[in-house]
Design a protein around this motif. Structure first.
Motif, PDB file in Angstrom:
ATOM      1  N   UNK A  54       0.802  -1.231   0.000  1.00  0.00           N
ATOM      2  CA  UNK A  54       0.000   0.000   0.000  1.00  0.00           C
ATOM      3  C   UNK A  54       0.830   1.275   0.000  1.00  0.00           C
ATOM      4  N   UNK A  55       2.044   1.217   0.584  1.00  0.00           N
ATOM      5  CA  UNK A  55       2.857   2.443   0.630  1.00  0.00           C
ATOM      6  C   UNK A  55       3.451   2.748  -0.736  1.00  0.00           C
ATOM      7  N   UNK A  56       3.987   1.723  -1.394  1.00  0.00           N
ATOM      8  CA  UNK A  56       4.626   1.941  -2.683  1.00  0.00           C
ATOM      9  C   UNK A  56       3.603   2.001  -3.821  1.00  0.00           C
ATOM     10  N   UNK A  57       2.539   1.206  -3.700  1.00  0.00           N
ATOM     11  CA  UNK A  57       1.429   1.170  -4.646  1.00  0.00           C
ATOM     12  C   UNK A  57       1.883   0.923  -6.080  1.00  0.00           C
ATOM     13  N   UNK A  58       2.682  -0.100  -6.225  1.00  0.00           N
ATOM     14  CA  UNK A  58       3.130  -0.496  -7.557  1.00  0.00           C
ATOM     15  C   UNK A  58       2.849  -1.954  -7.804  1.00  0.00           C
ATOM     16  N   UNK A  59       3.126  -2.400  -9.020  1.00  0.00           N
ATOM     17  CA  UNK A  59       2.919  -3.806  -9.375  1.00  0.00           C
ATOM     18  C   UNK A  59       4.025  -4.187 -10.353  1.00  0.00           C
ATOM     19  N   UNK A  60       4.927  -5.061  -9.906  1.00  0.00           N
ATOM     20  CA  UNK A  60       6.069  -5.469 -10.721  1.00  0.00           C
ATOM     21  C   UNK A  60       5.615  -6.502 -11.746  1.00  0.00           C
ATOM     22  N   UNK A  61       5.919  -6.262 -13.025  1.00  0.00           N
ATOM     23  CA  UNK A  61       5.491  -7.193 -14.073  1.00  0.00           C
ATOM     24  C   UNK A  61       6.000  -8.602 -13.782  1.00  0.00           C
ATOM     25  N   UNK A  62       7.319  -8.741 -13.623  1.00  0.00           N
ATOM     26  CA  UNK A  62       7.909 -10.047 -13.309  1.00  0.00           C
ATOM     27  C   UNK A  62       9.013  -9.857 -12.277  1.00  0.00           C
ATOM     28  N   UNK A  63       8.984 -10.683 -11.257  1.00  0.00           N
ATOM     29  CA  UNK A  63      10.008 -10.660 -10.223  1.00  0.00           C
ATOM     30  C   UNK A  63      10.762 -11.985 -10.289  1.00  0.00           C
ATOM     31  N   UNK A  64      12.099 -11.910 -10.276  1.00  0.00           N
ATOM     32  CA  UNK A  64      12.879 -13.132 -10.380  1.00  0.00           C
ATOM     33  C   UNK A  64      14.201 -13.044  -9.644  1.00  0.00           C
ATOM     34  N   UNK A  65      14.986 -14.111  -9.757  1.00  0.00           N
ATOM     35  CA  UNK A  65      16.301 -14.194  -9.136  1.00  0.00           C
ATOM     36  C   UNK A  65      17.260 -14.699 -10.206  1.00  0.00           C
ATOM     37  N   UNK A  66      18.334 -13.945 -10.473  1.00  0.00           N
ATOM     38  CA  UNK A  66      19.202 -14.354 -11.572  1.00  0.00           C
ATOM     39  C   UNK A  66      20.174 -15.441 -11.143  1.00  0.00           C
ATOM     40  N   UNK A  67      20.981 -15.903 -12.096  1.00  0.00           N
ATOM     41  CA  UNK A  67      21.858 -17.050 -11.860  1.00  0.00           C
ATOM     42  C   UNK A  67      22.959 -16.771 -10.859  1.00  0.00           C
ATOM     43  N   UNK A  68      23.185 -15.469 -10.548  1.00  0.00           N
ATOM     44  CA  UNK A  68      24.184 -15.100  -9.549  1.00  0.00           C
ATOM     45  C   UNK A  68      23.557 -14.733  -8.213  1.00  0.00           C
TER      46      UNK A  68
END
Length: 310
Positions: A54-68
């Motif tokens: 609610x504070x940031x009020x955004x929506x990340x299209x895709x969240x991930x973790x890279x190979x490093x």
């Protein structure tokens, strides 16, 4: 701007250029990339349309973790990447304040080992768009954040091309400084508490320094290669890791793991090894043992293939 041109031989043997187009809907591009996220970008999928609260009020299209082990925010634009820089700063700022939340998500999706090895020093923003302005590409190089600008095109025959247009390796200093300020407020433990930002990166042993210098030249001869010194290895990446370098000073050997299909390699005992199904630090399924300049010369073709495949 970097431009990718694709050609196909017609029935008469003439080369005909394929005409690239853009997607009609942004979600088409998002679903296509998410379905092949690890193959295309070396990123493990965590969540789609992830709400930032609610504070940031955004929506990340895709969240991930890279190979490093770095957290990655991916945004898609069916047209130009207008506004991506403000989004990058906003979402990466949110990541800095959401360590516990992201760690819990990683633990749920990828397991405890992945959650414990998250590298918070350089989170990434990847913007995949039909184009980027010259001003955006200049600004990316000025920002301390780690941002990749990727250009996409769709071609007939269900082909999708991704081209790295510009990339900023970012500066760990800004993130580390903000993390230290946050830690000073919430951490009542001693300064030696386990904080990923403070982990000493992989160091080159003196006995292998000269050999590594030659290897480094060979690995960075392929354009704008990003070199990342991690805790246990050094990663060389374009869009994804192409090589990972580890040191074994007690044996006088440098191990290089290349991103190659082992089925296309003729292995030589004591020099190369198929690493499929064998756990190791770094990424890549082909191991090359380098103990001399002669070994490095012999490895040249494999290194070339790994980077040309990008």
């Amino acid at each position: 701007m970097a431009e990718l041109m694709l050609f196909r031989r017609d029935a008469e043997g003439w080369d005909v250029e394929l005409s690239g187009t853009t997607v009609a809907l942004e979600v088409e591009l998002q679903r296509r990339v998410e379905a092949g996220l690890e193959v295309m970008l070396g990123i493990r999928f965590l969540a789609s349309e992830y709400p930032t609260g609610p504070w940031h009020r955004g929506r990340i299209d895709t969240l991930g973790l890279d190979e490093n082990g770095s957290p990655v925010v991916i945004e898609y634009k069916k047209g130009s990447d207008s506004g991506v820089l403000s989004q990058a700063v906003s979402y990466l700022s949110w990541l800095e304040s959401a360590h516990h939340e992201v760690e819990a998500l990683v633990r749920k999706v990828l397991g405890a080992e992945a959650a414990e090895s998250i590298d918070w020093r350089r989170p990434r923003m990847v913007c995949i768009a039909a184009g980027s302005s010259r001003h955006d590409r200049v600004a990316v190089q000025r920002l301390p954040e780690r941002i990749d600008l990727v250009r996409y095109r769709v071609f007939e025959g269900d082909l999708l091309s991704l081209l790295l247009v510009d990339s900023s390796p970012g500066s760990p200093g800004a993130a580390s400084r903000r993390s230290r300020e946050r830690d000073a407020v919430v951490d009542t433990g001693p300064p030696a508490a386990v904080i990923p930002d403070r982990v000493e990166p992989c160091l080159v042993p003196d006995c292998l320094r000269d050999l590594y210098g030659e290897l480094d030249e060979a690995l960075t001869a392929w354009g704008e290669v990003e070199v990342r010194r991690l805790r246990h290895y050094i990663a060389y990446r374009l869009m994804v890791n192409r090589a990972s370098v580890l040191f074994r000073p007690s044996h006088g050997v440098i191990l290089v793991y290349l991103t190659l299909d082992p089925d296309t390699v003729e292995f030589e005992e004591g020099f190369t090894r198929d690493m499929r199904g064998i756990g190791h630090l770094g990424t890549g399924d082909v191991e090359v043992r380098i103990a001399s300049a002669a070994d490095l010369d012999k490895a040249g073709l494999l290194i070339r293939r790994a980077f040309e495949a990008a």
